[in-house]
Design an enzyme around this catalytic site. Structure first.
Site, PDB file in Angstrom:
ATOM      1  N   SER A 141     -23.005  49.786  -1.824  1.00 48.40           N
ATOM      2  CA  SER A 141     -23.094  49.657  -3.140  1.00 48.40           C
ATOM      3  C   SER A 141     -24.009  50.636  -3.735  1.00 48.40           C
ATOM      4  O   SER A 141     -24.932  51.200  -2.935  1.00 48.40           O
ATOM      5  CB  SER A 141     -23.591  48.333  -3.504  1.00 48.40           C
ATOM      6  OG  SER A 141     -23.917  48.312  -4.694  1.00 48.40           O
ATOM      7  N   TYR A 154     -29.720  41.684  -2.936  1.00 47.00           N
ATOM      8  CA  TYR A 154     -28.313  42.169  -2.685  1.00 47.00           C
ATOM      9  C   TYR A 154     -28.513  43.807  -2.214  1.00 47.00           C
ATOM     10  O   TYR A 154     -27.975  44.368  -1.345  1.00 47.00           O
ATOM     11  CB  TYR A 154     -27.463  42.010  -4.016  1.00 47.00           C
ATOM     12  CG  TYR A 154     -25.986  42.979  -4.034  1.00 47.00           C
ATOM     13  CD1 TYR A 154     -25.046  42.185  -3.278  1.00 47.00           C
ATOM     14  CD2 TYR A 154     -25.858  44.197  -4.572  1.00 47.00           C
ATOM     15  CE1 TYR A 154     -23.740  42.707  -3.300  1.00 47.00           C
ATOM     16  CE2 TYR A 154     -24.793  44.607  -4.487  1.00 47.00           C
ATOM     17  CZ  TYR A 154     -23.740  44.226  -3.780  1.00 47.00           C
ATOM     18  OH  TYR A 154     -22.242  44.597  -3.867  1.00 47.00           O
TER      19      TYR A 154
HETATM   20  P1  NAP Z   1     -14.935  39.730  -4.308  1.00 43.64           P
HETATM   21  O1  NAP Z   1     -13.445  40.084  -5.348  1.00 43.64           O
HETATM   22  O2  NAP Z   1     -15.660  38.675  -4.685  1.00 43.64           O
HETATM   23  O3  NAP Z   1     -14.272  39.550  -2.893  1.00 43.64           O
HETATM   24  C1  NAP Z   1     -15.242  39.056  -1.609  1.00 43.64           C
HETATM   25  C2  NAP Z   1     -14.384  39.001  -0.438  1.00 43.64           C
HETATM   26  O4  NAP Z   1     -15.359  39.023   0.452  1.00 43.64           O
HETATM   27  C3  NAP Z   1     -13.273  37.994  -0.507  1.00 43.64           C
HETATM   28  O5  NAP Z   1     -12.067  38.298   0.249  1.00 43.64           O
HETATM   29  C4  NAP Z   1     -13.997  37.088   0.490  1.00 43.64           C
HETATM   30  O6  NAP Z   1     -13.332  36.019   1.128  1.00 43.64           O
HETATM   31  C5  NAP Z   1     -14.893  37.878   1.425  1.00 43.64           C
HETATM   32  N1  NAP Z   1     -16.006  37.113   2.089  1.00 43.64           N
HETATM   33  C6  NAP Z   1     -17.474  37.027   1.489  1.00 43.64           C
HETATM   34  N2  NAP Z   1     -18.064  36.529   2.421  1.00 43.64           N
HETATM   35  C7  NAP Z   1     -17.259  36.493   3.713  1.00 43.64           C
HETATM   36  C8  NAP Z   1     -17.554  36.092   4.776  1.00 43.64           C
HETATM   37  N3  NAP Z   1     -18.615  35.499   5.265  1.00 43.64           N
HETATM   38  N4  NAP Z   1     -16.666  36.132   5.963  1.00 43.64           N
HETATM   39  C9  NAP Z   1     -15.373  36.627   5.619  1.00 43.64           C
HETATM   40  N5  NAP Z   1     -14.944  36.967   4.288  1.00 43.64           N
HETATM   41  C10 NAP Z   1     -16.071  36.799   3.253  1.00 43.64           C
HETATM   42  O7  NAP Z   1     -15.689  41.179  -4.086  1.00 43.64           O
HETATM   43  P2  NAP Z   1     -15.267  42.808  -3.935  1.00 43.64           P
HETATM   44  O8  NAP Z   1     -15.764  43.206  -5.517  1.00 43.64           O
HETATM   45  O9  NAP Z   1     -13.746  42.776  -3.563  1.00 43.64           O
HETATM   46  O10 NAP Z   1     -16.351  43.318  -3.131  1.00 43.64           O
HETATM   47  C11 NAP Z   1     -15.911  43.711  -1.758  1.00 43.64           C
HETATM   48  C12 NAP Z   1     -17.054  44.540  -1.159  1.00 43.64           C
HETATM   49  O11 NAP Z   1     -17.498  45.605  -2.107  1.00 43.64           O
HETATM   50  C13 NAP Z   1     -18.455  43.648  -1.066  1.00 43.64           C
HETATM   51  O12 NAP Z   1     -19.100  43.956   0.232  1.00 43.64           O
HETATM   52  C14 NAP Z   1     -19.049  44.020  -2.259  1.00 43.64           C
HETATM   53  O13 NAP Z   1     -20.628  44.064  -2.135  1.00 43.64           O
HETATM   54  C15 NAP Z   1     -18.766  45.531  -2.434  1.00 43.64           C
HETATM   55  N6  NAP Z   1     -19.164  45.941  -3.672  1.00 43.64           N
HETATM   56  C16 NAP Z   1     -18.409  45.638  -4.842  1.00 43.64           C
HETATM   57  C17 NAP Z   1     -18.761  46.293  -6.122  1.00 43.64           C
HETATM   58  C18 NAP Z   1     -17.723  45.642  -7.286  1.00 43.64           C
HETATM   59  O14 NAP Z   1     -18.176  46.062  -8.537  1.00 43.64           O
HETATM   60  N7  NAP Z   1     -16.839  44.751  -7.132  1.00 43.64           N
HETATM   61  C19 NAP Z   1     -19.704  47.145  -6.164  1.00 43.64           C
HETATM   62  C20 NAP Z   1     -20.444  47.599  -5.063  1.00 43.64           C
HETATM   63  C21 NAP Z   1     -19.894  47.286  -3.828  1.00 43.64           C
HETATM   64  P3  NAP Z   1     -13.012  34.419   0.893  1.00 43.64           P
HETATM   65  O15 NAP Z   1     -12.818  34.276  -0.507  1.00 43.64           O
HETATM   66  O16 NAP Z   1     -11.680  34.230   1.608  1.00 43.64           O
HETATM   67  O17 NAP Z   1     -14.449  33.995   1.257  1.00 43.64           O
END
Ligand code: NAP
Length: 244
Positions: A141, A154
């Site tokens: 991130s 985080y």
């Molecule tokens: P999201 O929409 O909240 O989705 C999170 C995903 O991670 C879900 O599919 C969830 O699965 C899965 N997950 C969480 N904990 C888990 C675990 N212990 N085991 C297996 N699966 C798990 O988030 P996103 O925005 O797509 O984020 C994806 C990645 O990008 C993350 O690492 C996040 O920190 C990073 N990121 C996101 C942003 C942003 O602005 N969106 C910015 C920077 C970095 P279930 O629902 O099936 O549990």
């Protein structure tokens, strides 16, 4: 069944958001893809249905638990015969004043965002080292680079992921295994549901490209990194110019 000559790829946390888009893009390109979910079973099943005809396997595992990671890797090996690319995308977030973060909050964050990457890398590496070929992509991130107010735990977890990426890239270069991070800025997913419309507009005003990113902005970079041959140890921040 493994489609011949196509790379086999695991995408952790791919039931929703960025991970789900990565699965879609890679499956459309006819890679063999393992879709991993933890809590969102319905979304995972729906996504697999959407990708009917593609070689997508689905596996429930909480990647914050080493035993479940081991089971996931063994399942993928059983289905595909090999694993060429490991994409560590699963993650959680939490917004809290530093002084309010409990031991439980802290440990939960590190377990889900950093230790999960440690487990997935360690468990997948024997097969990659064996064939002297592999690619690991960690989703970190922008906050791991700059630090974020009210998201210290985080930010620490993501800075840890970038540290792991760089160190592992040095250690594994001689084994022809590339390790990189993608550090997104703000991407339109459920993870940002806590922001009001006005807060999002204020953030957009700080971003040179004047908009939040889309899941496809991250998936495009993944597609490129999967086939690239000479990029390793890098933290690629896709953020609309938010960090220049
Ligand atoms: P999201 O929409 O909240 O989705 C999170 C995903 O991670 C879900 O599919 C969830 O699965 C899965 N997950 C969480 N904990 C888990 C675990 N212990 N085991 C297996 N699966 C798990 O988030 P996103 O925005 O797509 O984020 C994806 C990645 O990008 C993350 O690492 C996040 O920190 C990073 N990121 C996101 C942003 C942003 O602005 N969106 C910015 C920077 C970095 P279930 O629902 O099936 O549990």
């Amino acid at each position: 069944m493994n489609e011949l000559n196509k790379k086999s790829i695991i995408v952790t946390g791919s039931s929703r958001g960025i991970g789900a888009e990565i699965v879609k893009v890679l499956a459309q390109k006819s890679y063999n893809v393992l879709l991993n979910y933890n809590k969102s079973e319905k979304c995972a099943i729906e996504l697999k249905k959407q990708l009917k005809g593609k070689n997508v396997e689905i596996f429930k595992a909480d990647v914050s638990k080493r035993e479940e990671v081991k089971e996931m890797i063994n399942f993928a090996l059983d289905k595909f015969g090999t694993i060429d690319v490991m994409i560590n995308n699963a993650g959680i977030s939490q917004s809290k004043l530093f002084t309010d973060i409990t031991d439980e909050d802290w440990n939960n964050m590190i377990q889900n965002n950093l230790n999960s990457v440690f487990y997935c890398c360690q468990e997948v590496l024997p097969t990659m080292i064996n064939k002297k070929n592999g690619c690991i992509i960690n989703i970190s991130s922008i906050w791991g680079i700059t630090g974020a107010s009210c998201e210290v735990h985080y930010s620490v977890s993501k800075a840890g992921v970038d540290g792991l990426t760089k160190s592992l890239a040095k250690e594994l270069g001689p084994s022809n295994i590339r390790v990189n991070s993608i550090a997104p800025g703000i991407i339109d997913t459920d993870m940002n549901n806590g922001y009001s419309k006005q807060e999002i507009q204020e953030i957009e005003q700080e971003i040179p490209l004047e908009k939040v990113g889309n899941v496809s902005d991250i998936a495009r970079c993944i597609e490129w990194l999967v086939e690239d041959k000479y990029t390793t140890g890098q933290v690629i921040s896709i953020n609309g110019g938010w960090l220049i």
